[in-house]
Scaffold this motif. Structure first.
Motif, PDB file in Angstrom:
ATOM      1  N   ALA A 191      32.778  92.026   9.791  1.00  0.00           N
ATOM      2  CA  ALA A 191      34.155  92.048   9.311  1.00  0.00           C
ATOM      3  C   ALA A 191      35.104  92.552  10.382  1.00  0.00           C
ATOM      4  O   ALA A 191      36.215  92.073  10.524  1.00  0.00           O
ATOM      5  N   ILE A 242      29.791  94.584   7.602  1.00  0.00           N
ATOM      6  CA  ILE A 242      30.939  95.363   8.023  1.00  0.00           C
ATOM      7  C   ILE A 242      31.171  95.138   9.510  1.00  0.00           C
ATOM      8  O   ILE A 242      32.291  94.909   9.947  1.00  0.00           O
ATOM      9  N   ALA A 243      30.082  95.195  10.257  1.00  0.00           N
ATOM     10  CA  ALA A 243      30.212  94.950  11.686  1.00  0.00           C
ATOM     11  C   ALA A 243      30.842  93.577  11.903  1.00  0.00           C
ATOM     12  O   ALA A 243      31.733  93.409  12.745  1.00  0.00           O
ATOM     13  N   SER A 299      25.254  94.452  19.230  1.00  0.00           N
ATOM     14  CA  SER A 299      24.266  94.070  18.218  1.00  0.00           C
ATOM     15  C   SER A 299      23.763  92.641  18.383  1.00  0.00           C
ATOM     16  O   SER A 299      24.207  91.727  17.723  1.00  0.00           O
ATOM     17  N   LEU A 339      23.943  98.582   1.237  1.00  0.00           N
ATOM     18  CA  LEU A 339      22.960  98.391   2.294  1.00  0.00           C
ATOM     19  C   LEU A 339      23.141  97.022   2.922  1.00  0.00           C
ATOM     20  O   LEU A 339      23.181  96.876   4.133  1.00  0.00           O
ATOM     21  N   THR A 369      25.983  96.700   5.389  1.00  0.00           N
ATOM     22  CA  THR A 369      25.975  97.362   6.695  1.00  0.00           C
ATOM     23  C   THR A 369      26.344  96.410   7.833  1.00  0.00           C
ATOM     24  O   THR A 369      27.267  96.638   8.580  1.00  0.00           O
ATOM     25  N   ARG A 370      25.608  95.334   7.920  1.00  0.00           N
ATOM     26  CA  ARG A 370      25.863  94.423   9.028  1.00  0.00           C
ATOM     27  C   ARG A 370      27.110  93.594   8.799  1.00  0.00           C
ATOM     28  O   ARG A 370      27.790  93.232   9.748  1.00  0.00           O
TER      29      ARG A 370
END
Lengths: 419, 419
Positions: A295, A292-293, A384, A286, A289-290
């Motif tokens: 990365a 990854i964005a 984002s 969880l 999540t962000r």
């Protein structure tokens, strides 16, 4: 213990840096003593941008040990605080303040209570090693107040019992936490590999993805990994030892390509064992999540020879070999636009000159930057906006320091309470 | 070889299922023969919803071997196709069609060319093991046409040389691919653990996150993992063998809790070794972006005892113990709203009765579902409309079958070309 009046207060104030691991600590072999399953290596960050400041006061009028963190009183009843206080008291020496007419004998410390006020100049418990800076500062400042005559290695083994990675914040520059062999933990200490001056070109940019507190503490996460990941022990015993040697060599030789590669692969493996964890992985996932964005665009920076590393929280640290590369990297990073209410000054903190030199003088330059390629086919509102709260541009920093200027103390010298 | 005229065409049509691994195959010990570093276990999916159909035709008038996939001619020059064609031709037997007056002796097959037409009823190369179904179907159908008198174990070792996981599509139900020991690969074959009837309650829902082709082929990804992940060999040698035994036991005893747990932890570990891979991890990471969003809600399903597993592509498979749980799970899944242009019929394919029974009769029921909790604080346009393209509700299925009905053939029996 003697003094002209019973109401004297003696204080010391210290400041300790935080650190970010480039070879990761993840997993304890002893939970109580906080002994790790492998060596780790970190860089100490500039305390001007990321540090804890702590004032410790002692007075015969104090009824019990008390602590305030960022202005709010917190409990000291936990084992971690108690272990640090007990171990430091054991080592306390005689203290004499002729001007105030105070004399404390070493055996007096067992009966004297302390008030502790601590303040982080960065978000607490969000993966920026606030507990590392905090416990390092607590132990360092108590040692100063109590005239503890021990080297930083010994202090690091006490700070370690507050928060494992805190032991690495006892030194500036590049620091290794040697896991040690002894069951008592006496040889599980930090050593400095090189001071910050050894490689002063490095620039570290931290993307603060969330300043919210972490959902899972590192302690819980590590325990779950130790208990359920079939890959962790293999990592600790068969992979990390060779990486530590390679990392030490890269640091010694200013070999940024090797340093960056080792930092990235060890970060990946740290997250891999988190993913291999039966229970916690869900929370890490969880949290991820962000990240990854992040990365996705951070990866591009590798072509600039930028190293990236995450901690257990939500933030990413990027290490560039020099200011020029850091400027290029910051341009890529800032593609994640700040919230409309932010100006550039609050969106980039620390050493802003890096982004100014890269040509980003105001928000209108930032807004004109193209979105990262993988965001191009998204509608504008899916870009984002809030993925990165802000950036901290910083560099390698020094170890703990005593702050002698009275105005920097966090405790009122008359009341013994936080300012 | 004899026939009344020189222009005869002989055809066979077969249909093979796809499969999804619950103990993952990731990493080859021999690239040319496609020999894996560990055993794997899969479930075969219902061919009505996910399968390849292949027609193979032979005629003395064909000049060369040719193949059409989903209507488009593709090259057969690759080693994988050549290996399968060569191995099957070696095993070919005598064929006689008295009605047509055709007689082919086994030695004739070396000089006869085939036309192959294949069609997948699901997205190609997007992580749904289309190559598994495709190579299994190619080998199975060629074997029928050429009257190969071998068991499915032998055929599986040929299909394996086309695509590793294809060997598991030679059987229905639960299938194990034993890695084998022999350097020739002769014992690296699939065996059926249990037929689909053994545990017919299971419901599998596939969330097709993207029907685009994968950015990295599994072959490249595996090679990079074998070459750079320090954790892979430990997984293969020390972790998987015990998991395979536990998974076999769970299947034997219909123990869904163990089956689900083992499926999830092995999926996590598969992704962990991908993350531990120096080069490919970056692409896997990119691919993961949307999967992570999926995972956030999929995780909740674990409390319903739903197993999830990803493949190297972008899609998630969810295995529920029965229709009731699958209905609950589908409600959670459908929180990811379809694109406005979709109706429910195109958004959920396969056995739609599962979602109807769960109370979702039309798009207005879907639109009224609350968003997953972690999406609650997002603006409506950030609710990831396109994260899931569509769902396939399916169940365990049978192994390859011959399709005798002539209308199902994909090649025109007169022209020898695709219909």
């Amino acid at each position: 213990m003697t003094a002209k009046t019973k109401s004297w207060i003696l204080m010391a104030t210290g400041r300790s840096p935080t650190n970010i691991a480039v070879i990761k600590y993840w997993g304890k072999r002893d939970e109580a003593l906080i002994l790790p399953v492998n060596d780790s290596i970190s860089v100490t960050l500039d305390p001007d941008h990321l540090s804890a400041t702590t004032t410790v006061a002692v007075s015969p009028t104090f009824d019990c040990d008390r602590m305030w963190l960022n202005g709010k009183e917190i409990s000291l009843s936990g084992d971690r605080f108690q272990n640090c206080l007990r171990e430091i008291r054991k080592l306390a020496g005689d203290v004499e303040d002729e001007k105030k007419g105070i004399r404390i004998r070493k055996e007096d410390w067992q009966n004297l209570h302390v008030h502790i006020a601590s303040y982080n100049n960065f978000p607490t418990a969000a993966g920026l090693a606030s507990s590392a800076a905090g416990f390092a500062c607590l132990v360092f400042t108590l040692a100063k107040l109590m005239n503890v005559n021990e080297d930083h290695g010994k202090l690091s083994s006490i700070a370690r019992q507050g928060s494992g990675s805190a032991c690495r914040s006892l030194y500036g520059g590049f620091v290794k936490w040697t896991m040690g062999n002894d069951a008592s933990g006496s040889d599980s200490i930090a050593v400095q590999l090189a001071p910050e001056s050894h490689w002063s070109d490095l620039v570290i940019i931290i993307a603060v993805v969330s300043s919210k507190q972490k959902e899972t503490s590192s302690t819980t996460g590590m325990r779950d990994t130790v208990e359920t990941s079939p890959l962790l022990q293999h990592r600790a015993q068969c992979v990390v030892p060779a990486r530590v040697l390679l990392m030490e060599e890269a640091i010694r030789n200013h070999d940024f390509a090797s340093f960056a590669r080792m930092t990235c692969v060890d970060n990946n493996q740290f997250r891999a064992v988190c993913l291999d964890t039966t229970w916690t992985w869900q929370l890490i996932f969880l949290n991820t999540t962000r990240q990854i964005a992040e990365a996705c665009f951070l990866m591009k920076w590798i072509i600039f020879e930028v190293a990236y590393t995450f901690d257990a929280g939500l933030n990413a640290a990027l290490i560039s070999p020099n200011r020029k590369v850091a400027g290029l990297a910051s341009k890529a990073a800032i593609c994640f636009p700040p919230s409309p209410e932010n100006d550039l000054a609050s969106y980039v903190t620390g050493d802003k000159s890096i982004i100014y030199e890269a040509g980003l003088q105001s928000m209108k330059y930032v807004e004109a930057l193209p979105p990262p390629p993988e965001y191009k086919d998204e509608s504008p509102c899916q870009k984002s906006t809030r993925d990165v709260s802000y950036f901290i541009c910083t560099k390698l920093g020094t170890g703990p320091k005593v702050l002698t200027e009275e105005s920097l103390a966090l405790i009122n010298p008359t009341t013994g309470l936080p300012m």
